[in-house]
Design a protein around this motif. Structure first.
Motif, PDB file in Angstrom:
ATOM      1  N   LEU B  79       0.805  -1.225   0.000  1.00  0.00           N
ATOM      2  CA  LEU B  79       0.000   0.000   0.000  1.00  0.00           C
ATOM      3  C   LEU B  79       0.835   1.271   0.000  1.00  0.00           C
ATOM      4  N   LEU B  80       2.105   1.179   0.388  1.00  0.00           N
ATOM      5  CA  LEU B  80       2.929   2.386   0.479  1.00  0.00           C
ATOM      6  C   LEU B  80       3.879   2.491  -0.712  1.00  0.00           C
ATOM      7  N   GLU B  81       4.015   3.717  -1.217  1.00  0.00           N
ATOM      8  CA  GLU B  81       5.036   4.004  -2.217  1.00  0.00           C
ATOM      9  C   GLU B  81       6.038   4.982  -1.599  1.00  0.00           C
ATOM     10  N   PRO B  82       7.244   5.032  -2.156  1.00  0.00           N
ATOM     11  CA  PRO B  82       8.223   5.989  -1.618  1.00  0.00           C
ATOM     12  C   PRO B  82       7.636   7.399  -1.598  1.00  0.00           C
ATOM     13  N   GLY B  83       7.814   8.089  -0.486  1.00  0.00           N
ATOM     14  CA  GLY B  83       7.292   9.446  -0.351  1.00  0.00           C
ATOM     15  C   GLY B  83       5.921   9.525   0.302  1.00  0.00           C
ATOM     16  N   ASP B  84       5.203   8.411   0.353  1.00  0.00           N
ATOM     17  CA  ASP B  84       3.914   8.402   1.048  1.00  0.00           C
ATOM     18  C   ASP B  84       4.119   8.613   2.552  1.00  0.00           C
ATOM     19  N   THR B  85       3.082   9.116   3.188  1.00  0.00           N
ATOM     20  CA  THR B  85       3.115   9.255   4.641  1.00  0.00           C
ATOM     21  C   THR B  85       2.261   8.156   5.268  1.00  0.00           C
ATOM     22  N   ALA B  86       2.806   7.536   6.303  1.00  0.00           N
ATOM     23  CA  ALA B  86       2.083   6.505   7.049  1.00  0.00           C
ATOM     24  C   ALA B  86       1.979   6.934   8.506  1.00  0.00           C
ATOM     25  N   ILE B  87       0.761   6.910   9.027  1.00  0.00           N
ATOM     26  CA  ILE B  87       0.576   7.148  10.460  1.00  0.00           C
ATOM     27  C   ILE B  87       0.543   5.789  11.137  1.00  0.00           C
ATOM     28  N   ILE B  88       1.464   5.585  12.055  1.00  0.00           N
ATOM     29  CA  ILE B  88       1.595   4.265  12.676  1.00  0.00           C
ATOM     30  C   ILE B  88       1.520   4.418  14.189  1.00  0.00           C
ATOM     31  N   ALA B  89       0.580   3.693  14.768  1.00  0.00           N
ATOM     32  CA  ALA B  89       0.436   3.723  16.219  1.00  0.00           C
ATOM     33  C   ALA B  89       1.361   2.680  16.826  1.00  0.00           C
ATOM     34  N   GLN B  90       2.044   3.075  17.885  1.00  0.00           N
ATOM     35  CA  GLN B  90       2.956   2.139  18.533  1.00  0.00           C
ATOM     36  C   GLN B  90       2.656   2.045  20.018  1.00  0.00           C
ATOM     37  N   ASN B  91       2.216   0.878  20.440  1.00  0.00           N
ATOM     38  CA  ASN B  91       2.047   0.638  21.877  1.00  0.00           C
ATOM     39  C   ASN B  91       2.638  -0.719  22.259  1.00  0.00           C
ATOM     40  N   GLY B  92       3.722  -1.087  21.553  1.00  0.00           N
ATOM     41  CA  GLY B  92       4.390  -2.357  21.835  1.00  0.00           C
ATOM     42  C   GLY B  92       5.387  -2.650  20.733  1.00  0.00           C
ATOM     43  N   VAL B  93       5.896  -3.878  20.735  1.00  0.00           N
ATOM     44  CA  VAL B  93       6.929  -4.258  19.769  1.00  0.00           C
ATOM     45  C   VAL B  93       6.442  -4.127  18.340  1.00  0.00           C
ATOM     46  N   PHE B  94       5.210  -4.530  18.081  1.00  0.00           N
ATOM     47  CA  PHE B  94       4.819  -4.742  16.694  1.00  0.00           C
ATOM     48  C   PHE B  94       4.469  -3.454  15.963  1.00  0.00           C
ATOM     49  N   GLY B  95       4.007  -2.442  16.687  1.00  0.00           N
ATOM     50  CA  GLY B  95       3.849  -1.136  16.070  1.00  0.00           C
ATOM     51  C   GLY B  95       5.208  -0.587  15.643  1.00  0.00           C
ATOM     52  N   GLY B  96       6.211  -0.809  16.477  1.00  0.00           N
ATOM     53  CA  GLY B  96       7.561  -0.368  16.133  1.00  0.00           C
ATOM     54  C   GLY B  96       8.083  -1.072  14.890  1.00  0.00           C
ATOM     55  N   ARG B  97       7.769  -2.351  14.778  1.00  0.00           N
ATOM     56  CA  ARG B  97       8.199  -3.099  13.596  1.00  0.00           C
ATOM     57  C   ARG B  97       7.515  -2.552  12.340  1.00  0.00           C
ATOM     58  N   MET B  98       6.226  -2.222  12.482  1.00  0.00           N
ATOM     59  CA  MET B  98       5.510  -1.621  11.342  1.00  0.00           C
ATOM     60  C   MET B  98       6.212  -0.356  10.866  1.00  0.00           C
ATOM     61  N   ALA B  99       6.622   0.467  11.824  1.00  0.00           N
ATOM     62  CA  ALA B  99       7.276   1.725  11.457  1.00  0.00           C
ATOM     63  C   ALA B  99       8.579   1.448  10.716  1.00  0.00           C
ATOM     64  N   GLU B 100       9.327   0.467  11.198  1.00  0.00           N
ATOM     65  CA  GLU B 100      10.601   0.168  10.544  1.00  0.00           C
ATOM     66  C   GLU B 100      10.380  -0.328   9.114  1.00  0.00           C
TER      67      GLU B 100
END
Lengths: 370, 370
Positions: B79-100
């Protein structure tokens, strides 16, 4: 809903091959935790088995928790950075897939194309390296599943080494069926499948990286595009001393099966397994030539475990393969790409590779010939 | 080499959970070809089962041939292309992994951080969307395996929809244990694991994409960075009418197991399964509070299937978990990240989720308390 009962099949296509009852039984043992000390011990045993199968001392040798297509992607995206040049030999489907993966990773691809059904031409590769001395790696398919051709991995890896390139070798269909000698070749990233000559169920992909490849990864200027395929992160799980760090949940039961299949292969002995594949291939040649069926690949470049034959005169591809499946319970494969509808692919891999199976197939083919 | 005999284990960690004998037996049925008409029929049945489990009519619903970590990567890089913005919620390990993962895909990540052990705060997400109305998607974890927290997927997906963002929902630990309603939520990409509340062996990851998500993929200006995860290519195999095109070799036996585990879940009924998880959780609360052990998560946000408790006074993490494993054959999990060494994670997932298992654990914990 009803349980699924797979029909009885003799698997003589391009994979999966038949899986032994022992491997199926191993897979059905109770699941344990992926960080259980007992499972970590199994992981170490599997890595040792894979080193023996690949004939390598490479520290970084493990089964990727995914199909071999992803191992191909791992080898390439691990070693390539955007702007790097990759020389990729294409003599079938899988070289083309390598090129597509490398391009998506931002590499410039120089394709060395060879006619389908022929081995990769070392002279053409040499010329490509001379034209692009800045290239980072050479990638090629050792055992082309789409054509049944073996290329000369030792010579191609030597060309890469002499020019300072890394080498990536696809031996998905090779491992266990023909000699694979990662250290002797001085290959840098080599991967295989489980569902071919190892006769474990599909879903895992043994892979090994040389120390040179690991150094190249450490010298990267950009992160690997894939989190899942990031070698450094993955090794925290596969290589950690004592406690392993969590990366993903390994496919525990599939690894039970792989362990058992590797135990069977190493118990038989690699040389004996190669000889078994060759003997079954010789029998297949004899039986099919007796039916007037011609082989696609020149004798000296044939893979014994993956045989390609021209469709006999007057035989329709899909309906006759369907007859073999429905009436005789035998699966063989059709052609891909430019060979679709023109060839059949006959696998003699791992557990399937027995003289009596060759005879059974030959009799079935004789029955469906017009 | 000797066959591997896994020790008997009651799996009460964060996964895998115990696998039923029926699922193990299904996995051990003979391997057939991944293009066999009989197997293609099984694929269709599994897709239908997954639609029921996810409560969705999404056409694009299938099991990814890899661990759930790669399903997370698939949802984001698709769903993401370079330059897109993603809002990612992090309340544990797996949100952090999503961000990475999103960053490696070239996206700009706006992190909405929440204290570990708390649910994602919809007001903070709303504020982040207001600050970045150009964002392409919102991603969050419905059932955080690292903390045992349930976030309000319906509200978070609604916030995304109202602002024109796509939503990506990680319910790896949720599916089968608590309500998951993809269509009701109007979620756009949702994935789960097999080794949690579905109690199939690890190695596959159910995933579903809404029609909106599929349209977004078709409107991409750049190719998906990963060949293996390219949705269009993969659907040629999972969706083709009649003959499926070859993409990769599906993990045939693992899919036998998943089919059986989904048959068991749907046979029991989703609501009944959810109630079973809740009842076991209630019993665990009662038994552990009786031992003076406190829960990390506020009552209304707890996942019944993944319980986090503060380490009792005077109890050492690793040695006591090792005693539970060695002396009682029970696996529980430790904490991750800032909670390492401070909490235990107790899974009551799928087949493991039985009152008698809760009692067995409570007695074992009582025995190791100082």
């Amino acid at each position: 809903m009803n349980a699924f009962s797979p029909p009885p099949r003799l698997l003589m296509g391009p994979g999966p091959s038949n899986v032994s009852p022992e491997v199926l039984a191993a897979q059905a043992r109770p699941t344990i935790g992926h960080l259980d000390p007992s499972f970590v011990g199994l992981m170490d045993r599997i890595k040792d088995q894979l080193r023996l199968a690949f004939r390598t001392d490479n520290r970084v040798t493990f089964p990727l928790s995914a199909p071999a297509s992803l191992a191909m992607e791992m080898a390439l995206v691990t070693l390539l950075e955007p702007g790097d040049t990759a020389i990729i030999a294409q003599n079938g489907v899988f070289g083309g897939r390598m090129a597509e993966i490398a391009q998506r990773a931002g590499a410039e691809v120089r394709l060395v194309s060879v006619e389908w059904g022929k081995p990769v031409d070392p002279e053409a590769v040499r010329a490509s390296i001379l034209e692009a001395p800045q290239a980072k790696l050479l990638a090629f398919v050792h055992a082309e599943t789409s054509t049944g051709v073996r290329s000369d991995a030792a010579s191609l890896c030597a060309l890469a080494r002499e020019a300072g390139l890394l080498s990536v070798v696809d031996t998905v269909t090779g491992l266990g069926g023909i000699p694979v000698s990662v250290d002797e070749w001085q290959a840098d990233a080599v991967y295989a499948g489980t569902q071919k000559c190892l006769s474990a169920p599909p879903g895992l992909a043994p892979i090994t990286f040389s120390d040179r490849a690991v150094s190249a990864v450490k010298a990267r200027k950009t992160p690997i595009q894939s989190w899942f395929l990031d070698l450094g992160l993955m090794l925290g799980y596969w290589e950690g001393e004592g406690a392993r760090s969590y990366h993903h949940t390994a496919p525990v039961n599939a690894l039970y099966g792989l362990h058992e299949s590797l135990s069977r292969l190493l118990g038989e002995g690699l040389e004996t397994a190669w000889a078994r594949h060759r003997a079954a291939h010789d029998r297949l040649v004899e039986r099919l030539q007796g039916l007037g069926i011609a082989f696609v690949v020149d004798k000296e470049h044939r893979l014994p475990q993956l045989n390609t034959v021209w469709l006999p005169e007057g035989v329709k591809d899909v309906p006759e393969r369907r007859r073999l499946l429905d009436e005789f319970g035998i699966e063989i494969g059709g052609g891909l790409g430019p060979l679709a509808g023109r060839i059949w692919r006959i696998g003699l891999m791992g557990e399937t590779c027995r003289i009596e199976n060759v005879d059974r197939l030959a009799e079935a083919i004789a029955a469906v010939l017009p």
